[in-house]
Enzyme design. Structure first.
Site, PDB file in Angstrom:
ATOM      1  N   HIS A 132     -49.321 148.201  56.885  1.00  0.00           N
ATOM      2  CA  HIS A 132     -48.832 149.577  56.727  1.00  0.00           C
ATOM      3  C   HIS A 132     -48.196 149.746  55.335  1.00  0.00           C
ATOM      4  CE1 HIS A 132     -46.579 153.304  57.863  1.00  0.00           C
ATOM      5  NE2 HIS A 132     -45.709 152.787  57.024  1.00  0.00           N
ATOM      6  N   GLU A 133     -47.348 148.800  54.954  1.00  0.00           N
ATOM      7  CA  GLU A 133     -46.713 148.890  53.630  1.00  0.00           C
ATOM      8  C   GLU A 133     -47.749 148.801  52.518  1.00  0.00           C
ATOM      9  OE1 GLU A 133     -43.826 149.878  53.755  1.00  0.00           O
ATOM     10  OE2 GLU A 133     -43.293 149.301  55.778  1.00  0.00           O
ATOM     11  N   HIS A 169     -49.270 152.114  51.764  1.00  0.00           N
ATOM     12  CA  HIS A 169     -48.532 152.932  50.794  1.00  0.00           C
ATOM     13  C   HIS A 169     -48.862 152.500  49.365  1.00  0.00           C
ATOM     14  CE1 HIS A 169     -46.135 155.121  53.650  1.00  0.00           C
ATOM     15  NE2 HIS A 169     -45.620 154.037  54.181  1.00  0.00           N
ATOM     16  N   GLU A 204     -47.033 158.673  56.120  1.00  0.00           N
ATOM     17  CA  GLU A 204     -46.806 157.599  57.099  1.00  0.00           C
ATOM     18  C   GLU A 204     -48.000 157.458  58.043  1.00  0.00           C
ATOM     19  OE1 GLU A 204     -44.593 155.477  56.818  1.00  0.00           O
ATOM     20  OE2 GLU A 204     -43.480 156.533  55.259  1.00  0.00           O
TER      21      GLU A 204
HETATM   22 ZN   LIG Z   1     -44.428 153.797  55.902  1.00  0.00          ZN
END
Ligand SMILES: [Zn+2]
Length: 434
Positions: free
Chosen positions: A273-274, A277, A353
């Site tokens: 997930h990171e 980004h 997100e």
């Molecule tokens: Zn996030």
């Protein structure tokens, strides 16, 4: 404003602040496909979590009002003009008058807000079993953060005030445009100079885990990525991870608490997930998005501040916005503008997100671990999985946990032969290696 800055400076936190007492788990169990895959259910919040959530809303509402009332008191009593007069006597020159005014103003706010900050930041967190902080550490951190704020204001506040006096009608436009280089500079500075003032950052201690994370990073098309472990367990029981920095200072940071509490496959999803980004360029995108939002906010603040000043300049003790005594007036005006603009910023944040969750699912294809990571955030901690649309619109920087789990349960285009949204971001040999 505070929320906006929190969003800005740490573009991503993985989840909302959560905490729990949970047995520390050793290395996690791998999801090797033999585990029965079914939709993961979200357990309802505990009574304590409900209480924490409800009182949290009340405090949030109180703060929204207090952020207007306190600067209003400083303005209407003429205190702001008194502080400016003193800054002028001491600083003499224009530059030092502005810098000293800001420092005095920060000191006044700190003293007046101390009981409230102490209750919300220390007493309340301990009462709900979320904090590990000693009183000394809390006090030191609160002093450091005010010191940093005072120093940045001293260094930069003269710029909008120079623009205010040179271009009273367009200053908001130029200041808004300057937010891009300013936020970029902050992104460089924060991870290297500011964050280490509060906590110890270092390389990952678990080298085997680090190797797996670096392998994952490679399959996400990230080369030479930097992963840091921060010793947050001295402060909190909450678990989290985030991406910060820009160019040379760009990095993924894992709290040591999340390493201790999640199993390896869940942690790898969090990392994916990171990395989402990182790969999708959310930090740079965020700088432009929030600069634009602040520009709009400054325009409305400009209009609101002038209309208040015309009516009340006698009470305020100054009659120009370019007078540094206007700082609390500007704060009121900005906070009013942000009441409308903050939901826009939060909606953008929830959007990136969701896209990072999507990226992470496409990369790991481990729906089970993903959903379980979110359930763990919610159940082991004081999470409130389904806050409803209104609280989501007004307060949530991340989609509600219930939505994220549902998405993790459902999203698997690869099993229906549908194209991946971010398939082109992964190296071509990933598919064959899988
Ligand atoms: Zn996030």
């Amino acid at each position: 404003m505070r929320t906006m800055f929190a969003i800005l400076l740490v573009i991503d936190t993985f989840g909302s602040t959560l905490s729990a007492e949970s047995p520390l788990e050793e290395d996690g169990i791998q999801n090797n496909g033999t585990v029965a895959e079914g939709p993961v259910a979200v357990p309802p919040p505990t009574e304590e979590a409900v209480r924490y959530y409800r009182t949290g809303i009340a405090w949030w509402g109180f703060n929204k009002v207090w952020e207007l009332v306190l600067p209003a008191i400083i303005l209407f009593t003429g205190l702001s003009a008194v502080i400016r007069a003193r800054a002028q006597r001491l600083g003499r020159k224009w530059f030092f008058t502005i810098g000293l005014y800001w420092v005095f103003f920060i000191v006044v706010l700190y003293v007046v807000n101390w009981p409230l900050s102490f209750y919300l930041g220390y007493v309340r967190q301990h009462a709900y079993g979320m904090s590990n902080q000693t009183f000394q550490k809390w006090l030191l951190d609160s002093l450091i953060s005010r010191g940093v704020l005072a120093a940045f204001g001293f260094a930069f506040l003269w710029i909008p005030y120079l623009l205010l006096s040179k271009s009273p009608r367009r200053w908001w436009l130029y200041t808004g445009l300057l937010m891009v280089p300013f936020l970029t500079l902050m992104m460089f500075v924060m991870p290297v100079w500011i964050d280490p003032l509060y906590n110890d950052f270092g390389p990952m201690k678990d080298k085997a885990l680090e190797q797996r994370i670096l392998a994952l990073a490679e399959s996400a098309g990230i080369e030479g990525s930097r992963v840091y472990e921060v010793e947050k367990s001295v402060d909190t029981k909450a678990i989290n991870a985030y991406v910060t920095g820009f160019h040379d200072t760009k990095r993924i940071v894992l709290w040591d608490t999340i390493i201790a509490k999640l199993e390896t496959d869940e942690l790898l999803f969090v990392m994916a997930h990171e990395m989402g980004h990182y790969v999708l360029g959310h930090v740079v995108q965020g700088i432009f998005f929030f600069s634009a939002l602040i520009l709009v906010g400054l325009y409305f603040a400009h209009r609101i501040a002038w209309s208040l000043l015309r009516r009340f300049s006698d009470r305020f003790g100054f009659d120009q916005i370019s007078d540094v005594a206007s700082v609390p007036l500007m704060l009121i005006a900005l906070n009013v503008a942000m009441l409308v603009l903050e939901p826009v910023g939060l909606a953008y944040s929830r959007h990136i997100e969701r896209e990072s969750d999507r990226f992470a699912l496409e990369l790991t294809r481990d729906n089970q671990a993903a959903a379980e990571a979110f359930v763990k955030l919610s159940t082991e901690n004081l999470g409130y999985p389904d806050p409803g649309w209104l609280m989501t619109v007004l307060r949530a920087s991340h989609p509600p946990i219930a939505d994220r789990v549902a998405f993790c349960n459902e999203y698997r285009p690869w099993s229906e032969g549908e194209p991946l949204r971010y398939g082109d971001r992964f190296p071509a040999d990933l598919e064959t290696a899988r």
